[in-house]
Design an enzyme around this catalytic site. Structure first.
Site, PDB file in Angstrom:
ATOM      1  N   ASN A 230       1.121  -1.048   0.386  1.00 25.31           N
ATOM      2  CA  ASN A 230       0.046   0.128  -0.207  1.00 25.31           C
ATOM      3  C   ASN A 230       0.843   1.026  -0.178  1.00 25.31           C
ATOM      4  O   ASN A 230       2.369   0.941  -0.235  1.00 25.31           O
ATOM      5  CB  ASN A 230      -1.209  -0.159   0.901  1.00 25.31           C
ATOM      6  CG  ASN A 230      -0.641  -0.340   2.493  1.00 25.31           C
ATOM      7  OD1 ASN A 230       0.479   0.910   3.075  1.00 25.31           O
ATOM      8  ND2 ASN A 230      -0.898  -1.516   3.227  1.00 25.31           N
ATOM      9  N   LYS A 310       7.574 -17.688 -10.571  1.00 24.84           N
ATOM     10  CA  LYS A 310       7.027 -16.550 -11.388  1.00 24.84           C
ATOM     11  C   LYS A 310       6.234 -17.296 -11.779  1.00 24.84           C
ATOM     12  O   LYS A 310       6.060 -18.038 -12.848  1.00 24.84           O
ATOM     13  CB  LYS A 310       8.375 -15.483 -12.619  1.00 24.84           C
ATOM     14  CG  LYS A 310       7.242 -14.591 -12.550  1.00 24.84           C
ATOM     15  CD  LYS A 310       8.189 -13.582 -13.820  1.00 24.84           C
ATOM     16  CE  LYS A 310       7.698 -12.856 -13.972  1.00 24.84           C
ATOM     17  NZ  LYS A 310       8.323 -12.016 -15.041  1.00 24.84           N
ATOM     18  N   ILE A 330      -1.748  -8.136  14.441  1.00 24.56           N
ATOM     19  CA  ILE A 330      -0.734  -7.290  15.601  1.00 24.56           C
ATOM     20  C   ILE A 330      -0.961  -6.892  16.687  1.00 24.56           C
ATOM     21  O   ILE A 330      -0.337  -7.107  17.992  1.00 24.56           O
ATOM     22  CB  ILE A 330       1.236  -6.184  14.767  1.00 24.56           C
ATOM     23  CG1 ILE A 330       1.024  -7.592  13.617  1.00 24.56           C
ATOM     24  CG2 ILE A 330       1.923  -6.419  15.775  1.00 24.56           C
ATOM     25  CD1 ILE A 330       1.610  -6.626  12.534  1.00 24.56           C
TER      26      ILE A 330
HETATM   27  O1  C5P Z   1      -7.834  -3.016  10.913  1.00 29.72           O
HETATM   28  P1  C5P Z   1      -6.880  -1.755  10.768  1.00 29.72           P
HETATM   29  O2  C5P Z   1      -5.988  -2.312   9.826  1.00 29.72           O
HETATM   30  O3  C5P Z   1      -8.238  -0.608  10.415  1.00 29.72           O
HETATM   31  O4  C5P Z   1      -6.480  -0.697  12.059  1.00 29.72           O
HETATM   32  C1  C5P Z   1      -5.675  -0.010  12.451  1.00 29.72           C
HETATM   33  C2  C5P Z   1      -4.655   0.056  13.550  1.00 29.72           C
HETATM   34  O5  C5P Z   1      -4.140  -1.539  13.910  1.00 29.72           O
HETATM   35  C3  C5P Z   1      -3.125   0.708  13.399  1.00 29.72           C
HETATM   36  O6  C5P Z   1      -3.072   0.858  14.900  1.00 29.72           O
HETATM   37  C4  C5P Z   1      -2.225  -0.823  12.527  1.00 29.72           C
HETATM   38  O7  C5P Z   1      -0.952  -0.627  12.503  1.00 29.72           O
HETATM   39  C5  C5P Z   1      -2.926  -1.699  13.455  1.00 29.72           C
HETATM   40  N1  C5P Z   1      -2.336  -3.267  12.470  1.00 29.72           N
HETATM   41  C6  C5P Z   1      -2.434  -4.062  13.110  1.00 29.72           C
HETATM   42  N2  C5P Z   1      -2.074  -5.607  12.350  1.00 29.72           N
HETATM   43  C7  C5P Z   1      -2.733  -5.528  11.422  1.00 29.72           C
HETATM   44  C8  C5P Z   1      -3.805  -4.657  10.841  1.00 29.72           C
HETATM   45  C9  C5P Z   1      -3.415  -2.903  12.098  1.00 29.72           C
HETATM   46  O8  C5P Z   1      -1.107  -3.807  13.805  1.00 29.72           O
HETATM   47  N3  C5P Z   1      -2.927  -6.453  11.233  1.00 29.72           N
END
Ligand code: C5P
Length: 427
Positions: A230, A310, A330
């Site tokens: 992204n 690939k 996470i």
């Molecule tokens: O669920 P979403 O991506 O909208 O939430 C954003 C928050 O959660 C951010 O703080 C991002 O770093 C954390 N996050 C994470 N692991 C993920 C998705 C988001 O730590 N798989």
């Protein structure tokens, strides 16, 4: 008497700071002109003091033109009505004395408390304590010398002594030297010294605390050459790591694939690529950190099976059938650690609409005490941002600004909310 500090612009990082910039003799004096300029650009007023040896490397005229102030070079300067520039220079609103370059001889003079030239005399005469309503004037030294001179036990003894007496030593760096040798002893670059000084002035709100930050995007492989990622640049997370280190924290920065230099100071960086790698790096670290700030834009899904080779176009028009699995969350995983192992968790919410409502949902869903909401598409890759802090008490907006200024404001908010140090925590 000396000129009063100019009225500075309030929005710059050194606004309102009056710096006495000392130059002792060394080839690195050529960098001091740039340093004076950087300090002025950062909003400081700069008063230059030079030794005789420094005047052999660069002229006072250059330093005067860059700082718009008369340069002082000797203690018998008749421009001072009381004949005491060594006193006046640090009494008239100075916030710090920065000596760059600080030669081996100059450090030896300071270590011994010698006073045979204006610059050393002024360092000796500067207020050390806030006694009698005065303000202490800190001394910062940026050593610059040949590597053998730096490594010499006499220099190392002197450096230890000036540190013990309260001076801050900035650098030196390693690398090519003017003498043709390679090693420790290069003066830090002007921009690095400017940043060290800005950091020096930040309130030490997280002194001795351990802060874990995730930053940047993740990259989820489709095959060895392709993947899903992204637009996150990592700038906000890197700014938070820098601001936390400036506030006195020891920082661990777990970074996805970004093109950013590691912030200066107490920042340990762990580079990862995918969400699974980020989780594997974060989990063992989370338990020994007291604060976790998750700024990473972690991919929600990854291809279920990344191809080992690939994927090839075969001319038939068929496209690969990709299927996805959800990535681990996470932040939510860390927020579920047992209380004794769980850091104070701060999440980010990059939204494109209904920012506060989505942030509040996230607060509940992830089980964290603070969510920082921003407009994702409007901020990705940019240097500025606007944040809304959402917690159980309500919402609070941090006014738009550059990401570093916002990161400093956020660090202050976190410092005000984080519970007192856990027993058994490092430090
Ligand atoms: O669920 P979403 O991506 O909208 O939430 C954003 C928050 O959660 C951010 O703080 C991002 O770093 C954390 N996050 C994470 N692991 C993920 C998705 C988001 O730590 N798989």
């Amino acid at each position: 008497m000396l000129e009063a500090p100019l009225t500075p612009s309030p929005s710059l990082p050194l606004s309102g700071k009056h710096i006495v910039l000392g130059l002792s003799g060394g080839v690195a004096c050529y960098k001091s002109a740039e340093l004076a300029r950087e300090l002025v650009k950062a909003g400081a007023t700069v008063q230059v003091v030079m030794t005789d040896a420094a005047c052999r490397f660069i002229t006072p005229a250059t330093m005067q033109a860059l700082t718009n102030r008369r340069v002082f070079t000797n203690q018998w300067d008749e421009r001072e009505p009381n004949h005491m520039p060594h006193i006046n220079l640090t009494r008239e609103g100075a916030h710090a004395v920065v000596v760059a370059p600080a030669s081996a001889d100059f450090i030896a003079q300071v270590a011994q408390g010698r006073a045979d030239e204006l610059l050393a005399l002024m360092c000796l005469a500067r207020p050390l304590s806030g006694a009698a309503g005065g303000k202490p004037v800190p001394l910062l030294l940026a050593p610059a010398m040949n590597r053998e001179m730096w490594a010499h036990p006499a220099t190392q003894r002197n450096v230890a002594q000036v540190r013990a007496d309260g001076a801050t030593v900035l650098g030196p760096a390693a690398g090519d030297q003017a003498c043709g040798e390679i090693g420790d002893g290069r003066m830090l670059e002007a921009a690095e010294l400017r940043d060290e000084l800005i950091a020096f002035f930040q309130p030490k709100l997280l002194a001795g605390r351990d802060v874990l930050v995730t930053a940047g995007p993740t990259f989820e492989a489709i095959d060895p050459v392709r993947g899903i990622t992204n637009h996150s640049s990592g700038k906000m997370g890197f700014a938070i790591a820098r601001a936390a280190a400036e506030a006195g924290a020891r920082v661990t920065l777990v970074a996805g694939p970004v093109h950013l230099p590691t912030p200066r100071g107490a920042v340990r960086r762990i580079d990862v690529r995918s969400a699974e790698q980020m989780l594997a790096a974060v989990l063992p670290e989370a338990k020994r950190h007291e604060i976790f700030v998750a700024t990473a834009a972690v991919a929600d899904w990854r291809p279920a099976n990344a191809a080992e080779q690939k994927l090839k176009k075969d001319g038939s028009g068929r496209v690969p059938a990709l299927s996805f699995v959800e990535n681990p969350d996470i932040l939510a995983t860390v927020a579920k650690l047992p209380p004794a192992e769980r850091p104070f968790c701060v999440g980010f919410a990059a939204e494109s609409h209904d920012i506060v409502r989505h942030a509040r949902e996230k607060l509940a869903r992830k089980g964290v005490p603070l969510i920082v909401a921003n407009n994702g598409p409007a901020t990705f890759g940019r240097d500025d941002n606007a944040l809304v802090l959402v917690d159980a008490q309500g919402e609070r907006e941090l006014p738009p600004g550059d990401k570093l200024a916002l990161a400093r404001a956020l660090v202050a908010e976190i410092a005000a909310r984080v519970p007192p140090r856990r027993s058994g925590a490092k430090g």
